[in-house]
Design a protein around this motif. Structure first.
Motif, PDB file in Angstrom:
ATOM      1  N   ASN A 145      27.318  27.862   6.131  1.00 11.56           N
ATOM      2  CA  ASN A 145      27.188  28.269   7.530  1.00 11.56           C
ATOM      3  C   ASN A 145      25.764  28.267   8.063  1.00 11.56           C
ATOM      4  O   ASN A 145      25.554  28.431   9.264  1.00 11.56           O
ATOM      5  CB  ASN A 145      27.787  29.674   7.722  1.00 11.56           C
ATOM      6  N   GLY A 146      24.761  28.124   7.193  1.00 19.62           N
ATOM      7  CA  GLY A 146      23.388  28.128   7.666  1.00 19.62           C
ATOM      8  C   GLY A 146      23.102  26.957   8.596  1.00 19.62           C
ATOM      9  O   GLY A 146      23.784  25.924   8.544  1.00 19.62           O
ATOM     10  N   HIS A 147      22.095  27.095   9.438  1.00 19.42           N
ATOM     11  CA  HIS A 147      21.829  26.043  10.429  1.00 19.42           C
ATOM     12  C   HIS A 147      21.491  24.709   9.787  1.00 19.42           C
ATOM     13  O   HIS A 147      21.697  23.655  10.391  1.00 19.42           O
ATOM     14  CB  HIS A 147      20.701  26.482  11.379  1.00 19.42           C
ATOM     15  N   ASN A 148      20.973  24.712   8.572  1.00 14.25           N
ATOM     16  CA  ASN A 148      20.632  23.464   7.894  1.00 14.25           C
ATOM     17  C   ASN A 148      21.851  22.757   7.313  1.00 14.25           C
ATOM     18  O   ASN A 148      21.746  21.599   6.896  1.00 14.25           O
ATOM     19  CB  ASN A 148      19.631  23.728   6.758  1.00 14.25           C
ATOM     20  N   TYR A 149      22.977  23.462   7.255  1.00 13.31           N
ATOM     21  CA  TYR A 149      24.148  22.930   6.555  1.00 13.31           C
ATOM     22  C   TYR A 149      25.416  22.879   7.415  1.00 13.31           C
ATOM     23  O   TYR A 149      26.346  22.157   7.076  1.00 13.31           O
ATOM     24  CB  TYR A 149      24.448  23.791   5.322  1.00 13.31           C
ATOM     25  N   VAL A 150      25.479  23.634   8.484  1.00 21.39           N
ATOM     26  CA  VAL A 150      26.719  23.731   9.264  1.00 21.39           C
ATOM     27  C   VAL A 150      27.126  22.354   9.788  1.00 21.39           C
ATOM     28  O   VAL A 150      26.294  21.567  10.260  1.00 21.39           O
ATOM     29  CB  VAL A 150      26.550  24.734  10.423  1.00 21.39           C
ATOM     30  N   LEU A 151      28.412  22.058   9.699  1.00 22.18           N
ATOM     31  CA  LEU A 151      28.933  20.800  10.221  1.00 22.18           C
ATOM     32  C   LEU A 151      29.054  20.873  11.738  1.00 22.18           C
ATOM     33  O   LEU A 151      29.254  21.947  12.303  1.00 22.18           O
ATOM     34  CB  LEU A 151      30.305  20.504   9.617  1.00 22.18           C
ATOM     35  N   PRO A 152      28.949  19.736  12.417  1.00 26.94           N
ATOM     36  CA  PRO A 152      29.120  19.745  13.876  1.00 26.94           C
ATOM     37  C   PRO A 152      30.531  20.158  14.256  1.00 26.94           C
ATOM     38  O   PRO A 152      31.474  20.025  13.446  1.00 26.94           O
ATOM     39  CB  PRO A 152      28.835  18.282  14.271  1.00 26.94           C
ATOM     40  N   PRO A 153      30.721  20.665  15.470  1.00 25.79           N
ATOM     41  CA  PRO A 153      32.037  21.142  15.886  1.00 25.79           C
ATOM     42  C   PRO A 153      33.144  20.115  15.715  1.00 25.79           C
ATOM     43  O   PRO A 153      34.276  20.474  15.388  1.00 25.79           O
ATOM     44  CB  PRO A 153      31.820  21.492  17.363  1.00 25.79           C
ATOM     45  N   ALA A 154      32.829  18.839  15.918  1.00 21.89           N
ATOM     46  CA  ALA A 154      33.846  17.793  15.799  1.00 21.89           C
ATOM     47  C   ALA A 154      34.406  17.698  14.386  1.00 21.89           C
ATOM     48  O   ALA A 154      35.515  17.203  14.181  1.00 21.89           O
ATOM     49  CB  ALA A 154      33.258  16.446  16.211  1.00 21.89           C
ATOM     50  N   LEU A 155      33.658  18.180  13.405  1.00 16.83           N
ATOM     51  CA  LEU A 155      34.096  18.131  12.016  1.00 16.83           C
ATOM     52  C   LEU A 155      34.626  19.474  11.541  1.00 16.83           C
ATOM     53  O   LEU A 155      35.653  19.550  10.869  1.00 16.83           O
ATOM     54  CB  LEU A 155      32.950  17.689  11.099  1.00 16.83           C
ATOM     55  N   SER A 156      33.919  20.542  11.878  1.00 19.47           N
ATOM     56  CA  SER A 156      34.242  21.857  11.330  1.00 19.47           C
ATOM     57  C   SER A 156      35.295  22.606  12.128  1.00 19.47           C
ATOM     58  O   SER A 156      35.974  23.480  11.606  1.00 19.47           O
ATOM     59  CB  SER A 156      32.975  22.714  11.262  1.00 19.47           C
ATOM     60  N   GLY A 157      35.403  22.289  13.424  1.00 22.37           N
ATOM     61  CA  GLY A 157      36.345  22.992  14.279  1.00 22.37           C
ATOM     62  C   GLY A 157      35.785  24.243  14.920  1.00 22.37           C
ATOM     63  O   GLY A 157      36.468  24.890  15.714  1.00 22.37           O
ATOM     64  N   ILE A 158      34.523  24.610  14.609  1.00 23.35           N
ATOM     65  CA  ILE A 158      33.937  25.782  15.251  1.00 23.35           C
ATOM     66  C   ILE A 158      33.597  25.443  16.704  1.00 23.35           C
ATOM     67  O   ILE A 158      33.492  24.273  17.080  1.00 23.35           O
ATOM     68  CB  ILE A 158      32.677  26.278  14.520  1.00 23.35           C
ATOM     69  N   SER A 159      33.417  26.463  17.523  1.00 24.32           N
ATOM     70  CA  SER A 159      33.094  26.225  18.931  1.00 24.32           C
ATOM     71  C   SER A 159      31.670  25.705  19.057  1.00 24.32           C
ATOM     72  O   SER A 159      30.813  25.961  18.198  1.00 24.32           O
ATOM     73  CB  SER A 159      33.238  27.518  19.732  1.00 24.32           C
ATOM     74  N   ASN A 160      31.413  24.999  20.135  1.00 23.55           N
ATOM     75  CA  ASN A 160      30.069  24.492  20.374  1.00 23.55           C
ATOM     76  C   ASN A 160      29.085  25.646  20.557  1.00 23.55           C
ATOM     77  O   ASN A 160      27.920  25.557  20.148  1.00 23.55           O
ATOM     78  CB  ASN A 160      30.049  23.593  21.604  1.00 23.55           C
ATOM     79  N   PHE A 161      29.571  26.749  21.160  1.00 20.93           N
ATOM     80  CA  PHE A 161      28.697  27.914  21.338  1.00 20.93           C
ATOM     81  C   PHE A 161      28.258  28.476  19.986  1.00 20.93           C
ATOM     82  O   PHE A 161      27.075  28.766  19.781  1.00 20.93           O
ATOM     83  CB  PHE A 161      29.425  29.002  22.138  1.00 20.93           C
ATOM     84  N   SER A 162      29.204  28.628  19.052  1.00 28.75           N
ATOM     85  CA  SER A 162      28.867  29.154  17.722  1.00 28.75           C
ATOM     86  C   SER A 162      27.909  28.222  17.007  1.00 28.75           C
ATOM     87  O   SER A 162      26.987  28.664  16.311  1.00 28.75           O
ATOM     88  CB  SER A 162      30.136  29.337  16.890  1.00 28.75           C
ATOM     89  N   PHE A 163      28.127  26.928  17.159  1.00 25.84           N
ATOM     90  CA  PHE A 163      27.248  25.935  16.537  1.00 25.84           C
ATOM     91  C   PHE A 163      25.834  26.060  17.087  1.00 25.84           C
ATOM     92  O   PHE A 163      24.861  26.153  16.328  1.00 25.84           O
ATOM     93  CB  PHE A 163      27.813  24.538  16.806  1.00 25.84           C
ATOM     94  N   GLN A 164      25.699  26.096  18.404  1.00 27.26           N
ATOM     95  CA  GLN A 164      24.374  26.176  19.014  1.00 27.26           C
ATOM     96  C   GLN A 164      23.702  27.518  18.726  1.00 27.26           C
ATOM     97  O   GLN A 164      22.477  27.597  18.582  1.00 27.26           O
ATOM     98  CB  GLN A 164      24.482  25.957  20.522  1.00 27.26           C
ATOM     99  N   GLU A 165      24.497  28.565  18.625  1.00 24.07           N
ATOM    100  CA  GLU A 165      23.969  29.902  18.355  1.00 24.07           C
ATOM    101  C   GLU A 165      23.212  29.941  17.030  1.00 24.07           C
ATOM    102  O   GLU A 165      22.156  30.580  16.917  1.00 24.07           O
ATOM    103  CB  GLU A 165      25.110  30.904  18.345  1.00 24.07           C
ATOM    104  N   LYS A 166      23.712  29.243  16.019  1.00 23.51           N
ATOM    105  CA  LYS A 166      23.077  29.241  14.702  1.00 23.51           C
ATOM    106  C   LYS A 166      21.668  28.652  14.778  1.00 23.51           C
ATOM    107  O   LYS A 166      20.737  29.153  14.148  1.00 23.51           O
ATOM    108  CB  LYS A 166      23.925  28.440  13.709  1.00 23.51           C
TER     109      LYS A 166
END
Length: 350
Positions: A145-166
């Motif tokens: 889940n760290g910013h260096n490792y998190v997958l983009p929303p298109a792959l992981s399914g997380i929201s774009n907001f959560s992705f950008q928040e990291k």
């Protein structure tokens, strides 16, 4: 008079609050204007950044940028040791296949599974797959889940907001913010910036995502002196049995969760009639991957498609095959590709 004093006190509070927030607002402006992690906007190229980027995100963006003009059908996946396998070198064995490197630092088989699922959902042809794994990759059944490792929303399914928040949160941590501002102001790399700042310029191919490792140039320039001057990077003093010349078997890493992910990966490959090759990296520590894990991999992908180069062997014995103890060179990757595809040809001719 009382109401006037209350309004005056409120205005002073607001003014003090605004003054207090000025540094934060200024830094936030720096973040949005400079986009240090290259995640806020679309870029045509991601190969030259002063900041160490999220490789899973960058690789996927490179693929999306070029997939309409280049018919990628072959994918190198795994951790950072994929740097030893240039796409052009692998393509020699693919009968016209076009390859791209979609790796991640400290990659997990969970992330590999997500990337293959996303490729399938995007209608990609998955003709060839080269997986570069080690015991750490096999042991991770969860996405990082760290910013260096998190997958983009298109792959992981997380929201774009959560992705950008990291990434926004990571920007404000002192271990990133201080070296970043230092480098931004003075344009001078200092040792404490390691892991945050990329001082080398271009470090990847803008199309295939192949690594351009500056240490290769250092080796060409310094020769044998390179390994002498980097001796400390090959030492691991906390382990009294480190490279002691005796066979050492690693603990098993494949359990129920990991086996489920391997099954999903194998099903995707079967649906696409994918030619899969799995390489267990020649770890400089010379600890052999557990044989039970190798057998599980062979059960899913076939005896002739899993190649274990861990442990004590001609490859791990030679320090010249390595940049440091964690990464080996394309000179070794080329030899391993030759070995596995030569072996495949021999089997097919029987």
């Amino acid at each position: 008079m009382k109401k006037k004093n209350e309004r005056s006190a409120a205005m002073r509070f607001i003014l003090k609050l605004f003054i207090f927030l000025i540094p934060f607002i200024s830094l936030l402006a720096v973040y949005f204007l400079n986009d240090p992690f290259m995640v806020l906007k679309h870029y045509d190229r991601y190969d030259n950044s002063p900041v160490m980027l999220n490789e899973s995100y960058i690789g996927w963006q490179m693929y999306m940028n070029n997939r309409d003009s280049i018919a990628f059908d072959s994918f190198i996946m795994g951790n950072s040791c994929t740097m030893a396998y240039p796409c052009r070198e692998w393509e020699k064995y693919l009968n016209g296949g076009r390859a791209i490197r979609l790796f991640g630092n400290a990659e997990s088989i969970a992330a590999i599974c997500k990337k293959l699922q996303a490729l399938e959902e995007n209608g990609a042809e998955i003709k060839n797959l080269l997986l570069i794994l080690d015991k750490e990759s096999l042991g991770k059944d969860q996405l990082l889940n760290g910013h260096n490792y998190v997958l983009p929303p298109a792959l992981s399914g997380i929201s774009n907001f959560s992705f950008q928040e990291k990434f926004c949160q990571a920007f404000f941590f002192p271990n990133f913010l201080l070296p970043y501002l230092d480098y931004k102001i003075f344009h001078q790399y200092r040792p404490y910036m390691k892991g945050v700042i990329n001082p080398y310029g271009v470090v990847k191919d803008p199309v295939t995502n192949d690594a351009i490792n500056p240490r290769e140039e250092m080796i060409q320039r310094e020769g044998e002196a390179y390994w002498e001057s980097h001796k400390k990077e090959f030492q691991k003093t906390r382990d009294p049995n480190y490279r002691n010349g005796k066979y050492r078997k690693g603990e098993p890493f494949l359990w129920q969760a990991q086996i489920g992910l391997l099954e999903e990966i194998s099903q995707i490959c079967r649906r696409h009639n994918t030619s899969v090759k799995i390489i267990i990296s020649p770890d400089y520590s010379q600890i052999s991957i557990n044989p039970a894990d190798v057998e599980i991999l062979k059960r899913f992908f076939g005896d002739t498609n899993v190649f274990d180069f861990s442990g004590i062997n001609e490859y791990t014995n030679d320090i010249h095959n390595y940049y440091e103890r964690g990464h080996y060179r394309p000179i070794l990757g080329t030899r391993l590709l030759q070995k596995i595809y030569c072996k495949q040809e021999q089997i097919e001719n029987i």
